[in-house]
Motif scaffolding. Structure first.
Motif, PDB file in Angstrom:
ATOM      1  N   SER A 187       0.833  -1.200   0.000  1.00  0.00           N
ATOM      2  CA  SER A 187       0.000   0.000   0.000  1.00  0.00           C
ATOM      3  C   SER A 187       0.875   1.260   0.000  1.00  0.00           C
ATOM      4  N   ASN A 188       0.529   2.206  -0.845  1.00  0.00           N
ATOM      5  CA  ASN A 188       1.333   3.426  -0.977  1.00  0.00           C
ATOM      6  C   ASN A 188       0.959   4.439   0.097  1.00  0.00           C
ATOM      7  N   SER A 189       1.757   4.460   1.162  1.00  0.00           N
ATOM      8  CA  SER A 189       1.473   5.449   2.202  1.00  0.00           C
ATOM      9  C   SER A 189       2.795   5.886   2.812  1.00  0.00           C
ATOM     10  N   GLY A 190       2.860   7.133   3.242  1.00  0.00           N
ATOM     11  CA  GLY A 190       4.096   7.632   3.844  1.00  0.00           C
ATOM     12  C   GLY A 190       3.803   8.943   4.519  1.00  0.00           C
ATOM     13  N   ILE A 191       4.844   9.605   5.062  1.00  0.00           N
ATOM     14  CA  ILE A 191       4.562  10.834   5.804  1.00  0.00           C
ATOM     15  C   ILE A 191       4.682  12.072   4.928  1.00  0.00           C
ATOM     16  N   GLY A 192       3.873  13.039   5.230  1.00  0.00           N
ATOM     17  CA  GLY A 192       3.764  14.415   4.746  1.00  0.00           C
ATOM     18  C   GLY A 192       4.506  14.872   3.499  1.00  0.00           C
ATOM     19  N   HIS A 193       4.734  14.014   2.530  1.00  0.00           N
ATOM     20  CA  HIS A 193       5.384  14.401   1.287  1.00  0.00           C
ATOM     21  C   HIS A 193       4.379  14.095   0.195  1.00  0.00           C
ATOM     22  N   THR A 194       4.436  14.848  -0.917  1.00  0.00           N
ATOM     23  CA  THR A 194       3.453  14.589  -1.978  1.00  0.00           C
ATOM     24  C   THR A 194       3.660  13.212  -2.611  1.00  0.00           C
ATOM     25  N   THR A 195       4.927  12.766  -2.674  1.00  0.00           N
ATOM     26  CA  THR A 195       5.193  11.471  -3.316  1.00  0.00           C
ATOM     27  C   THR A 195       6.095  10.611  -2.426  1.00  0.00           C
ATOM     28  N   PRO A 196       5.608  10.197  -1.266  1.00  0.00           N
ATOM     29  CA  PRO A 196       6.495   9.467  -0.354  1.00  0.00           C
ATOM     30  C   PRO A 196       6.681   8.015  -0.777  1.00  0.00           C
ATOM     31  N   PHE A 197       7.810   7.463  -0.399  1.00  0.00           N
ATOM     32  CA  PHE A 197       8.036   6.035  -0.547  1.00  0.00           C
ATOM     33  C   PHE A 197       7.254   5.312   0.538  1.00  0.00           C
ATOM     34  N   ALA A 198       6.743   4.113   0.236  1.00  0.00           N
ATOM     35  CA  ALA A 198       6.181   3.279   1.301  1.00  0.00           C
ATOM     36  C   ALA A 198       7.367   2.667   2.047  1.00  0.00           C
ATOM     37  N   GLU A 199       7.352   2.704   3.372  1.00  0.00           N
ATOM     38  CA  GLU A 199       8.488   2.175   4.146  1.00  0.00           C
ATOM     39  C   GLU A 199       8.721   0.700   3.844  1.00  0.00           C
ATOM     40  N   GLU A 200       7.638  -0.059   3.652  1.00  0.00           N
ATOM     41  CA  GLU A 200       7.795  -1.495   3.395  1.00  0.00           C
ATOM     42  C   GLU A 200       8.543  -1.740   2.079  1.00  0.00           C
ATOM     43  N   LEU A 201       8.284  -0.893   1.095  1.00  0.00           N
ATOM     44  CA  LEU A 201       8.990  -1.031  -0.187  1.00  0.00           C
ATOM     45  C   LEU A 201      10.493  -0.851   0.035  1.00  0.00           C
ATOM     46  N   VAL A 202      10.841   0.196   0.777  1.00  0.00           N
ATOM     47  CA  VAL A 202      12.254   0.502   1.026  1.00  0.00           C
ATOM     48  C   VAL A 202      12.888  -0.606   1.881  1.00  0.00           C
ATOM     49  N   ARG A 203      12.124  -1.121   2.836  1.00  0.00           N
ATOM     50  CA  ARG A 203      12.651  -2.187   3.713  1.00  0.00           C
ATOM     51  C   ARG A 203      13.050  -3.406   2.876  1.00  0.00           C
ATOM     52  N   ARG A 204      12.182  -3.802   1.957  1.00  0.00           N
ATOM     53  CA  ARG A 204      12.497  -4.969   1.131  1.00  0.00           C
ATOM     54  C   ARG A 204      13.757  -4.731   0.296  1.00  0.00           C
ATOM     55  N   ILE A 205      13.844  -3.523  -0.287  1.00  0.00           N
ATOM     56  CA  ILE A 205      14.998  -3.220  -1.142  1.00  0.00           C
ATOM     57  C   ILE A 205      16.285  -3.256  -0.311  1.00  0.00           C
ATOM     58  N   ILE A 206      16.230  -2.617   0.852  1.00  0.00           N
ATOM     59  CA  ILE A 206      17.412  -2.563   1.715  1.00  0.00           C
ATOM     60  C   ILE A 206      17.841  -3.963   2.142  1.00  0.00           C
ATOM     61  N   LYS A 207      16.863  -4.793   2.503  1.00  0.00           N
ATOM     62  CA  LYS A 207      17.207  -6.131   2.997  1.00  0.00           C
ATOM     63  C   LYS A 207      17.713  -7.039   1.877  1.00  0.00           C
ATOM     64  N   LEU A 208      17.201  -6.846   0.668  1.00  0.00           N
ATOM     65  CA  LEU A 208      17.609  -7.721  -0.434  1.00  0.00           C
ATOM     66  C   LEU A 208      18.958  -7.331  -1.025  1.00  0.00           C
ATOM     67  N   TRP A 209      19.282  -6.036  -1.025  1.00  0.00           N
ATOM     68  CA  TRP A 209      20.493  -5.628  -1.747  1.00  0.00           C
ATOM     69  C   TRP A 209      21.539  -4.941  -0.872  1.00  0.00           C
ATOM     70  N   SER A 210      21.429  -5.118   0.459  1.00  0.00           N
ATOM     71  CA  SER A 210      22.510  -4.624   1.329  1.00  0.00           C
ATOM     72  C   SER A 210      22.565  -5.470   2.588  1.00  0.00           C
ATOM     73  N   MET A 211      23.614  -5.261   3.359  1.00  0.00           N
ATOM     74  CA  MET A 211      23.809  -6.017   4.601  1.00  0.00           C
ATOM     75  C   MET A 211      23.908  -5.030   5.774  1.00  0.00           C
ATOM     76  N   PRO A 212      23.702  -5.503   7.022  1.00  0.00           N
ATOM     77  CA  PRO A 212      23.868  -4.610   8.183  1.00  0.00           C
ATOM     78  C   PRO A 212      25.268  -3.979   8.153  1.00  0.00           C
ATOM     79  N   GLY A 213      25.320  -2.696   8.477  1.00  0.00           N
ATOM     80  CA  GLY A 213      26.615  -1.998   8.488  1.00  0.00           C
ATOM     81  C   GLY A 213      26.946  -1.361   7.150  1.00  0.00           C
ATOM     82  N   ASP A 214      26.213  -1.709   6.068  1.00  0.00           N
ATOM     83  CA  ASP A 214      26.443  -1.088   4.758  1.00  0.00           C
ATOM     84  C   ASP A 214      25.962   0.371   4.772  1.00  0.00           C
ATOM     85  N   THR A 215      26.272   1.082   3.677  1.00  0.00           N
ATOM     86  CA  THR A 215      25.826   2.477   3.554  1.00  0.00           C
ATOM     87  C   THR A 215      24.839   2.617   2.406  1.00  0.00           C
ATOM     88  N   VAL A 216      23.685   3.242   2.713  1.00  0.00           N
ATOM     89  CA  VAL A 216      22.605   3.393   1.734  1.00  0.00           C
ATOM     90  C   VAL A 216      22.400   4.892   1.474  1.00  0.00           C
TER      91      VAL A 216
END
Ligand SMILES: C[S@@+](CC[C@H](N)C(=O)[O-])C[C@H]1O[C@@H](n2cnc3c(N)ncnc32)[C@H](O)[C@@H]1O
Length: 339
Positions: A187-216
């Protein structure tokens, strides 16, 4: 214990990216501003203020080039965008603007490889096309129908080169069963921006293509969704946002609530790898056990069958010697074979 960093920069990403070290970032996630679709600010550096498509794509290509420089070898650049519908008021025409071709070509020109793609299904057609509770049904024009624009692209590009190969990710098998699907229903929802990212979308991307301690990094960081999700998932974050209002919003709504614990790297990539390998070993052990049990059962069934055949043979011999069936049954009482 290492301390994570949340670097939050107010400024033009073209200028700010130049200050970042080459090959210092593991993953980039962004959704860029578009030319002429939505103007975020009057700042001349705002990409949504470009006079022409050519100027827009040229500036976007400079941003992508700088991102290529700051990414580590084999680092991923995940870009979220969508084709959009023209409107008569804004564009003087109808139909759709396709960004895929142009954006893909820029990435290829800057030495990236298109690595994998996801369709982000954002909401129902009802939400996109609701009018009189009937999905614009009463506006349908035969032969001229447009369906709902309720999804977007997530394109994952890979910088050339090789990285340290790490087995596993800090996700569960259940996560993977959902995330391996090329269509993500979030579901597309986020805070006070006209075009926010959904946090869940970003979470999946971060978990799939980076590791703890990496820089995003997010060069068009808006209200700081990428920084926020990166820190919450034990990654370092760098965000650059031009519009002061969005920059302040991220501090006020998100970063000001953080405690020291948020910045503690409580698990490392080594922990992730170790637990992934352990889980794999356990799964393999489980498979081995199941195979052994199945083999044992098969042997047992064969033994029972052999015994039953031996008994049948004996019965025939006894009958041949003249024993009655009732006498044989009496004799059999001592030899019982269970199924
Ligand atoms: C599509 S929005 C990103 C929203 C963000 N993903 C979020 O979750 O809040 C694009 C952002 O790029 C910003 N922007 C436009 N030109 C910029 C530039 N030259 N440097 C940095 N940010 C810029 C806009 O102000 C806008 O907030």
């Amino acid at each position: 214990m290492d301390k994570l960093q949340n670097i939050w920069i107010h400024g033009d990403c073209l200028k700010e990216l130049e200050k970042l070290e080459s090959e210092s970032v593991d993953l980039i996630i962004t959704s860029p501003p578009y030319h002429n679709l939505r103007v975020y600010s009057n700042d001349p550096a705002d990409l949504s203020n470009c006079e022409t498509y050519e100027e827009y794509y040229y500036l976007l290509s400079l941003v992508i080039e700088e991102c290529h420089r700051v990414l580590k070898p084999a680092g991923k650049f995940v870009i979220q965008f969508e084709d959009y519908n023209y409107t008569l008021g804004r564009d003087g025409k109808r139909g759709k603007e396709s960004l895929v071709g142009e954006i893909n070509q820029i990435f290829l020109n800057k030495q990236f490889t298109l690595w994998t793609e996801v369709i982000w299904h954002k909401y129902t057609p009802q939400r996109a096309m609701l009018s009189d509770g009937a999905l614009w049904f009463r506006n349908l024009k035969n032969r001229d129908t447009q369906v709902a624009a309720n999804w977007g692209y997530v394109y994952v590009y890979r910088k050339e080169g090789e990285a340290e190969q790490i087995q596993g990710a800090d996700i569960t098998l259940e996560d993977w069963a959902t995330w391996a699907d090329g269509v993500w229903h979030i579901s597309n929802s986020g805070i006070g921006h006209t075009t926010p990212f959904a946090e869940e979308l970003v979470r999946r991307i971060i978990k799939l293509w980076s590791m703890p301690g990496d820089t995003v990094l997010d060069p068009f960081a808006g209200a700081g969704t990428v920084n926020h999700v990166a820190i919450k998932n034990k990654r370092n974050a760098i965000g650059i946002e031009l519009k002061k209002e969005f920059y302040d919003l991220a501090i006020e709504k998100r970063f000001s609530t953080y405690t020291d614990d948020d910045f503690k790297l409580t698990y490392t990539k080594e922990d992730v790898t170790a637990s992934f390998l352990k889980e794999k070993e356990m799964a393999e052990q489980g498979k081995e056990n199941a195979k052994r049990e199945a083999e044992e059962k098969k042997q047992l069934r064969k033994q029972k069958k052999d015994i039953r055949e031996e008994i049948k043979e004996l019965e025939l011999q006894l009958q041949a010697l003249g024993l009655k069936k009732s006498e044989i049954i009496k004799l059999k009482k001592g030899v019982t074979v269970n199924d």
